[in-house]
Structures are given as C-alpha cells and as structure tokens.
Design a protein around this motif. Structure first.
Motif, PDB file in Angstrom:
ATOM      1  N   PRO A  31      46.279   2.030  52.593  1.00 50.43           N
ATOM      2  CA  PRO A  31      45.491   2.804  51.628  1.00 50.43           C
ATOM      3  C   PRO A  31      45.425   4.274  52.039  1.00 50.43           C
ATOM      4  O   PRO A  31      45.381   4.599  53.229  1.00 50.43           O
ATOM      5  N   ALA A  32      45.423   5.154  51.064  1.00 52.74           N
ATOM      6  CA  ALA A  32      45.465   6.588  51.353  1.00 52.74           C
ATOM      7  C   ALA A  32      44.320   7.042  52.251  1.00 52.74           C
ATOM      8  O   ALA A  32      44.491   7.920  53.100  1.00 52.74           O
ATOM      9  N   SER A  33      43.136   6.434  52.107  1.00 52.41           N
ATOM     10  CA  SER A  33      41.983   6.875  52.895  1.00 52.41           C
ATOM     11  C   SER A  33      42.063   6.441  54.348  1.00 52.41           C
ATOM     12  O   SER A  33      41.257   6.885  55.165  1.00 52.41           O
ATOM     13  N   SER A  34      43.011   5.575  54.689  1.00 53.85           N
ATOM     14  CA  SER A  34      43.146   5.112  56.073  1.00 53.85           C
ATOM     15  C   SER A  34      43.965   6.069  56.918  1.00 53.85           C
ATOM     16  O   SER A  34      44.314   5.759  58.050  1.00 53.85           O
ATOM     17  N   ARG A  35      44.266   7.251  56.374  1.00 53.57           N
ATOM     18  CA  ARG A  35      45.084   8.220  57.101  1.00 53.57           C
ATOM     19  C   ARG A  35      44.282   8.987  58.146  1.00 53.57           C
ATOM     20  O   ARG A  35      44.813   9.898  58.786  1.00 53.57           O
ATOM     21  N   ALA A  36      43.021   8.631  58.356  1.00 52.60           N
ATOM     22  CA  ALA A  36      42.194   9.389  59.296  1.00 52.60           C
ATOM     23  C   ALA A  36      42.782   9.373  60.706  1.00 52.60           C
ATOM     24  O   ALA A  36      42.575  10.311  61.478  1.00 52.60           O
ATOM     25  N   SER A  57      38.971   3.912  55.465  1.00 51.68           N
ATOM     26  CA  SER A  57      37.909   4.366  54.544  1.00 51.68           C
ATOM     27  C   SER A  57      36.997   5.388  55.210  1.00 51.68           C
ATOM     28  O   SER A  57      35.767   5.334  55.067  1.00 51.68           O
ATOM     29  N   HIS A  58      37.582   6.333  55.913  1.00 53.18           N
ATOM     30  CA  HIS A  58      36.790   7.245  56.741  1.00 53.18           C
ATOM     31  C   HIS A  58      35.811   8.079  55.919  1.00 53.18           C
ATOM     32  O   HIS A  58      34.622   8.196  56.265  1.00 53.18           O
ATOM     33  N   GLU A  59      36.282   8.685  54.831  1.00 52.40           N
ATOM     34  CA  GLU A  59      35.409   9.522  54.024  1.00 52.40           C
ATOM     35  C   GLU A  59      34.289   8.710  53.390  1.00 52.40           C
ATOM     36  O   GLU A  59      33.137   9.150  53.309  1.00 52.40           O
ATOM     37  N   LEU A  60      34.629   7.507  52.925  1.00 58.26           N
ATOM     38  CA  LEU A  60      33.611   6.646  52.322  1.00 58.26           C
ATOM     39  C   LEU A  60      32.563   6.247  53.363  1.00 58.26           C
ATOM     40  O   LEU A  60      31.358   6.261  53.086  1.00 58.26           O
ATOM     41  N   LEU A  61      33.017   5.890  54.559  1.00 61.01           N
ATOM     42  CA  LEU A  61      32.089   5.507  55.618  1.00 61.01           C
ATOM     43  C   LEU A  61      31.157   6.670  55.959  1.00 61.01           C
ATOM     44  O   LEU A  61      29.944   6.479  56.097  1.00 61.01           O
ATOM     45  N   ARG A  62      31.697   7.857  56.085  1.00 62.40           N
ATOM     46  CA  ARG A  62      30.859   9.009  56.406  1.00 62.40           C
ATOM     47  C   ARG A  62      29.844   9.277  55.291  1.00 62.40           C
ATOM     48  O   ARG A  62      28.665   9.560  55.555  1.00 62.40           O
ATOM     49  N   ALA A  63      30.299   9.169  54.024  1.00 62.63           N
ATOM     50  CA  ALA A  63      29.384   9.370  52.904  1.00 62.63           C
ATOM     51  C   ALA A  63      28.285   8.314  52.886  1.00 62.63           C
ATOM     52  O   ALA A  63      27.116   8.611  52.597  1.00 62.63           O
ATOM     53  N   LEU A  64      28.630   7.079  53.220  1.00 61.35           N
ATOM     54  CA  LEU A  64      27.638   6.004  53.245  1.00 61.35           C
ATOM     55  C   LEU A  64      26.607   6.240  54.342  1.00 61.35           C
ATOM     56  O   LEU A  64      25.398   6.098  54.116  1.00 61.35           O
ATOM     57  N   LEU A  65      27.054   6.619  55.520  1.00 68.29           N
ATOM     58  CA  LEU A  65      26.129   6.869  56.620  1.00 68.29           C
ATOM     59  C   LEU A  65      25.196   8.033  56.303  1.00 68.29           C
ATOM     60  O   LEU A  65      23.988   7.976  56.582  1.00 68.29           O
ATOM     61  N   ASP A  66      25.751   9.090  55.697  1.00 69.62           N
ATOM     62  CA  ASP A  66      24.926  10.250  55.343  1.00 69.62           C
ATOM     63  C   ASP A  66      23.892   9.890  54.272  1.00 69.62           C
ATOM     64  O   ASP A  66      22.718  10.283  54.361  1.00 69.62           O
ATOM     65  N   ALA A  67      24.336   9.150  53.238  1.00 72.01           N
ATOM     66  CA  ALA A  67      23.415   8.766  52.163  1.00 72.01           C
ATOM     67  C   ALA A  67      22.330   7.841  52.670  1.00 72.01           C
ATOM     68  O   ALA A  67      21.158   7.957  52.288  1.00 72.01           O
ATOM     69  N   HIS A 124      53.292  12.091  62.313  1.00 74.14           N
ATOM     70  CA  HIS A 124      53.364  11.234  61.129  1.00 74.14           C
ATOM     71  C   HIS A 124      53.368  12.074  59.856  1.00 74.14           C
ATOM     72  O   HIS A 124      52.810  13.175  59.828  1.00 74.14           O
ATOM     73  N   VAL A 125      53.942  11.507  58.808  1.00 72.82           N
ATOM     74  CA  VAL A 125      53.851  12.078  57.467  1.00 72.82           C
ATOM     75  C   VAL A 125      53.477  10.949  56.499  1.00 72.82           C
ATOM     76  O   VAL A 125      54.004   9.846  56.607  1.00 72.82           O
ATOM     77  N   ALA A 126      52.545  11.233  55.593  1.00 71.32           N
ATOM     78  CA  ALA A 126      52.128  10.251  54.586  1.00 71.32           C
ATOM     79  C   ALA A 126      52.771  10.598  53.247  1.00 71.32           C
ATOM     80  O   ALA A 126      52.651  11.730  52.780  1.00 71.32           O
ATOM     81  N   VAL A 127      53.439   9.620  52.634  1.00 71.03           N
ATOM     82  CA  VAL A 127      54.102   9.818  51.349  1.00 71.03           C
ATOM     83  C   VAL A 127      53.602   8.742  50.384  1.00 71.03           C
ATOM     84  O   VAL A 127      53.645   7.557  50.709  1.00 71.03           O
ATOM     85  N   ALA A 166      52.940   5.534  52.412  1.00 74.57           N
ATOM     86  CA  ALA A 166      53.772   5.137  53.543  1.00 74.57           C
ATOM     87  C   ALA A 166      53.567   6.140  54.669  1.00 74.57           C
ATOM     88  O   ALA A 166      53.600   7.350  54.442  1.00 74.57           O
ATOM     89  N   ILE A 167      53.322   5.652  55.865  1.00 76.37           N
ATOM     90  CA  ILE A 167      53.224   6.506  57.044  1.00 76.37           C
ATOM     91  C   ILE A 167      54.566   6.443  57.762  1.00 76.37           C
ATOM     92  O   ILE A 167      54.994   5.389  58.235  1.00 76.37           O
ATOM     93  N   LEU A 168      55.243   7.592  57.805  1.00 77.91           N
ATOM     94  CA  LEU A 168      56.602   7.693  58.337  1.00 77.91           C
ATOM     95  C   LEU A 168      56.655   8.651  59.518  1.00 77.91           C
ATOM     96  O   LEU A 168      55.807   9.554  59.639  1.00 77.91           O
ATOM     97  N   PRO A 169      57.662   8.512  60.384  1.00 80.26           N
ATOM     98  CA  PRO A 169      57.877   9.539  61.404  1.00 80.26           C
ATOM     99  C   PRO A 169      58.213  10.869  60.727  1.00 80.26           C
ATOM    100  O   PRO A 169      58.988  10.910  59.764  1.00 80.26           O
ATOM    101  N   ALA A 170      57.642  11.951  61.188  1.00 77.27           N
ATOM    102  CA  ALA A 170      57.839  13.250  60.544  1.00 77.27           C
ATOM    103  C   ALA A 170      59.309  13.664  60.502  1.00 77.27           C
ATOM    104  O   ALA A 170      59.726  14.404  59.606  1.00 77.27           O
TER     105      ALA A 170
END
Length: 284
Positions: A233-238, A102-112, A244-247, A168-172
């Motif tokens: 979750p898609a937001s955990s791709r930080a 949840s990297h983007e959410l965490l950053r938005a929360l800290l900024d707000a 890696h490749v995310a699909v 899915a996080i896969l080898p590229a």
C-alpha cells in the motif's frame, strides 16, 4: 470435564514429541506429566500418543485434540490478560500495527485521540507482517490497524478507515524505477528482480524464485541490494530507503486499512478510540 492444566500438559507433549522435553518446558517432573496424560486419555477414552523409545507421535485422535485445544488454552490465557488489564484503570490501550504501515493515518489517530478529554494513553506495539491477529487473540493488544485483504480478520470487529492503491518498491538503479507507473504483468516475472515472498496466513510460503522474507528490515535491505521488489500500500512507504523508488502499480488490488478489535470487548476505552478513528479524514 477437561481441565485447562491437562490440556496445557498435552499441548506441551504434542509440541515437543517427547515427555522429558515437555516436562522441562513445563517446569515439572516427568512422572506426574505422564500420569496426567494417561488420566486424560482414560477420561476421553482414546489414545492420544503412540509411545516409542525416541519419543511420541500423535495418533489421529491426538491430532484432533491438538487442533481443538490450542485455541481453547490460548483463549483462556487471553481472558486472563484482559481481566487483569481491565482491573487497572490507569493502564494504556495497546494498539498493534505493522512497523511502517499506515504511518500518516496512525499519526493522525494518535493526535486526534490525545486531543480528546478523558482518554487513556496509547502504547503502540510495532510488529511484523501478519502478527496483529495473534496479538489481538492472545490479549496482548486491545486494538490493531490491519489491512484487508492481506491480514487475517477472522472473528474480529472492524471499521474501514482508508482505502488506497499499491506501489512497487524497486531498487533505485533498476530500469523500471524511472517509470511513471507499472502493471502487475510488467513486474511479476522479472528474471533479474523476483518479487519477495512473504509467508501466507498459515505460515507457508508461495512458490516462486523470489527470496523468502521474514522481517521488513530484511526486505528493505534486499531491495536496496537489487535482489527483490515488493508491492505494498502506498502509505506503507514510511520505511522506504534512499536506495528505493516507489512506482504506482495501476492494476494492483486496492488495500483497505481497518481498525480491528475482539468482538466481545466491552472496553469503553476501545470504543472511544474506534469512534475517534472513524471520524478521521485521511486521504489515500
């Protein structure tokens, strides 16, 4: 009336299965430890341990007390931690979250939160998968970002912040990495790329050919080496590596990020942070 000290002594012996090792762990001599356990057994009217030359084993009654006493003693420790922190008006709020999640959410929360007046500073406590619940229960953290249905939310108050799909996080270099999307059926039984196995909430691992993983750093390297894949979750791709490749996985269940806190919390700082989190507008 049971005493916390006696329960601490009992739990040490139950964990170590040996009076000498338990006494060393507690920093006391063995004779007073043995007397304390005997006194506890007399008070309860039951035998808690079977003694033998190699150590001790729990009786059925002892096993019940171990399961009941553990949360009680930990709750007392947590109460002490929260009490000490509440007495310090300048202390930061401790927010626990999985590293990379949840990297983007965490950053938005800290900024707000920082943009509001009169707010306490926030200390971010990064942890591994599944550790937030323990940090909240022990009083180490005040609030946590957690995920439903992945994390153990039992006994916490929560507010939903973001629901998102999984990838899915896969080898590229893997053939499936070039796909626009995948299904669970396509990735669940790949002989050359078994899904990584995280520990369940009870600490055990599900059956399967995939490697047992303990940390996200370990997992990231195994994916890069072509040894495993994972669905997150898609937001955990930080933390995603260049290897890696995310699909997107079309039929994977959605995951909701929540902010969680102990239900008995009376902290105005926590309440203010929760209100700020509830006002965020972060797209999944």
């Amino acid at each position: 009336m049971l005493e916390v000290r006696e329960l601490r002594y009992f739990l040490a012996v139950a964990d170590e299965r040996h009076f000498g090792r338990a006494a060393k762990r507690l920093g006391i001599a063995q004779p007073p430890l043995s007397r304390a356990i005997q006194q506890l057994e007399r008070r309860l009217g039951v035998q808690l341990f079977e003694r033998n030359r190699s150590g001790v084993t729990l009786t059925e009654a002892g096993d019940v007390l171990r399961k009941e006493a553990g949360p009680l003693v930990e709750g007392m420790r947590a109460a002490a931690r929260r009490t000490h922190r509440a007495a310090d008006p300048d202390r930061p709020l401790v927010l626990a979250t999985k590293a990379g999640a949840s990297h983007e959410l965490l950053r938005a929360l800290l900024d707000a939160h920082a943009a509001e007046t009169g707010t306490a500073p926030i200390e971010v406590l990064l942890c591994e998968v599944g550790e937030q619940a323990g940090l909240l229960r022990t009083g180490t953290a005040d609030v946590a970002l957690m995920h439903r249905p992945v994390d153990d939310l039992t006994g916490f108050d929560t507010e939903d912040l973001l629901t998102e799909e999984q990838v899915a996080i896969l080898p590229a270099a893997h053939p499936l990495a070039s796909r626009a999307h995948l299904t669970l059926a396509e990735i669940e039984n790949l002989p050359d790329l078994p899904i990584a196995r995280w520990p369940r909430l009870d600490g055990t691992y599900p059956e399967g050919p995939g490697p047992e993983v303990h940390t996200q750093a370990q997992l990231a390297q195994l994916v890069a080496l072509g040894k495993t894949l994972l669905v997150i979750p898609a937001s955990s791709r930080a933390w995603q590596w260049p290897e890696h490749v995310a699909v997107p996985v079309l039929d994977a269940p959605s995951v909701t990020t929540v902010i969680a806190w102990p239900p008995h919390s009376t902290s105005r700082k926590v309440a203010k942070l929760v209100r700020t989190a509830g006002r965020l507008d972060v797209a999944g």
